[in-house]
Design an enzyme around this catalytic site. Structure first.
Site, PDB file in Angstrom:
ATOM      1  NE  ARG A  45      -4.103   0.015   1.915  1.00 26.22           N
ATOM      2  CZ  ARG A  45      -5.193  -0.389   1.748  1.00 26.22           C
ATOM      3  NH1 ARG A  45      -5.596  -1.606   1.595  1.00 26.22           N
ATOM      4  NH2 ARG A  45      -5.888   0.554   1.372  1.00 26.22           N
ATOM      5  CD  GLU A 151      -8.638 -11.004  -6.592  1.00 25.13           C
ATOM      6  OE1 GLU A 151      -7.266 -11.036  -6.712  1.00 25.13           O
ATOM      7  OE2 GLU A 151      -8.917 -10.871  -5.407  1.00 25.13           O
TER       8      GLU A 151
HETATM    9  N1  PXP Z   1      -8.070  -9.747  -3.152  1.00 19.08           N
HETATM   10  C1  PXP Z   1      -7.992  -8.752  -3.091  1.00 19.08           C
HETATM   11  C2  PXP Z   1      -7.975  -7.899  -4.438  1.00 19.08           C
HETATM   12  C3  PXP Z   1      -8.123  -8.064  -2.004  1.00 19.08           C
HETATM   13  O1  PXP Z   1      -7.728  -6.671  -1.966  1.00 19.08           O
HETATM   14  C4  PXP Z   1      -8.000  -8.758  -0.826  1.00 19.08           C
HETATM   15  C5  PXP Z   1      -7.769  -8.113   0.454  1.00 19.08           C
HETATM   16  O2  PXP Z   1      -6.599  -7.494   0.929  1.00 19.08           O
HETATM   17  C6  PXP Z   1      -8.007 -10.077  -0.952  1.00 19.08           C
HETATM   18  C7  PXP Z   1      -8.301 -10.852  -2.057  1.00 19.08           C
HETATM   19  C8  PXP Z   1      -8.261 -10.951   0.358  1.00 19.08           C
HETATM   20  O3  PXP Z   1      -9.391 -10.652   1.236  1.00 19.08           O
HETATM   21  P1  PXP Z   1      -9.270 -11.286   2.702  1.00 19.08           P
HETATM   22  O4  PXP Z   1      -8.482 -10.787   3.406  1.00 19.08           O
HETATM   23  O5  PXP Z   1     -10.986 -10.722   2.939  1.00 19.08           O
HETATM   24  O6  PXP Z   1      -9.541 -12.707   2.334  1.00 19.08           O
END
Ligand code: PXP
Length: 246
Positions: A45, A151
């Site tokens: 980030r 995604e």
């Molecule tokens: N995919 C993306 C693009 C994300 O930004 C995140 C969170 O960082 C995740 C997957 C994973 O999400 P979670 O932590 O809720 O499993």
């Protein structure tokens, strides 16, 4: 079966809470690989709130499965990605103006800006995926950019109560997935997936990759806690035995 990308950001969050060296996300990545992870996902980030530049550098050297870097369309981060060369970059929103109302990247609203970042990353041999809402407008814009994958944001599905609302969200994911697959894009999904809601998303036809972080790290904390306490008891025991002996 879809690949599992394990997101280890929350390990870094825990480290940053004390500003020290542990838990090290590099160790966590190795353990995730031993557990069968098909990929390691990290989000660098702009405010560096969890993953640090050093993590990206070391993980690029040590991760033996696919390394997926989530990042904003921000010039400084694009430069870092071009240097580190992860296997895949997933472009996500970071600043408010990059968000659609639901939370994915607003590809349709900033196609030139996103397209420019995509071209630079692809030119360096990095596969690019766009993190989008299951919204036909965003799907069309993503297809138009000709990226390797998209995604689908599963946050609304994950938050919907079980029943008709959840099924509606699942249907939206399925429809967007179908359009992406028809256009020959890789189909990925993630956000808010857990041990109870993952199966329906995993069974969407041609689902190729799921990125999951929070629920796995939460479970790791809980299933590992009993052993961690036992080991601390042993460590205390050893010290008291040593002081009696001494
Ligand atoms: N995919 C993306 C693009 C994300 O930004 C995140 C969170 O960082 C995740 C997957 C994973 O999400 P979670 O932590 O809720 O499993």
């Amino acid at each position: 079966m879809p690949r599992l990308g394990v997101n280890i950001d929350h390990v870094a969050t825990l480290r940053q809470a004390r500003g020290g060296r542990e838990p090290d996300p590099v160790w966590a990545a190795a353990l995730a690989e031993l557990g069968g992870a098909d990929g390691i996902t990290i989000h660098l980030r702009e405010d560096r709130r969890h993953i640090q530049d050093r993590d990206l550098r070391l993980l690029r050297e040590t991760v033996q499965v696919r390394l997926n870097l989530e990042m904003a369309v921000a010039p400084e981060i694009v430069e870092l990605a071009l240097q580190a060369k992860p296997d895949q970059v997933t472009l996500v929103p970071e600043r408010r103006e990059e968000l659609t109302t639901e939370g994915g990247l607003d590809v349709a609203g900033q196609i030139d800006r996103v397209g420019e970042a995509v071209r630079r990353l692809e030119h360096a041999g990095i596969e690019v995926s766009l993190f989008i809402d299951p919204d036909p407008r965003q799907v069309d814009a993503t297809v138009a950019l000709g990226v390797a994958a998209a995604e689908l944001h599963t946050g609304r599905y994950a938050e919907a109560p079980e029943g008709p609302e959840r099924l509606r969200e699942l249907e939206a994911l399925r429809r967007s997935g179908e359009a992406l697959v028809a256009a020959r894009l890789g189909l990925h999904a993630g956000h808010g997936l857990n041990y109870r809601n993952v199966a329906d998303v995993a069974h969407i036809p041609r689902m190729a990759e799921l990125n999951i972080g929070h629920s796995i790290i939460c479970r790791a904390v809980l299933v590992g806690l009993t052993q961690a306490v036992r080991e601390m008891k042993d460590a205390i025991d050893r010290t008291s035995a040593a002081s009696i002996d001494g």
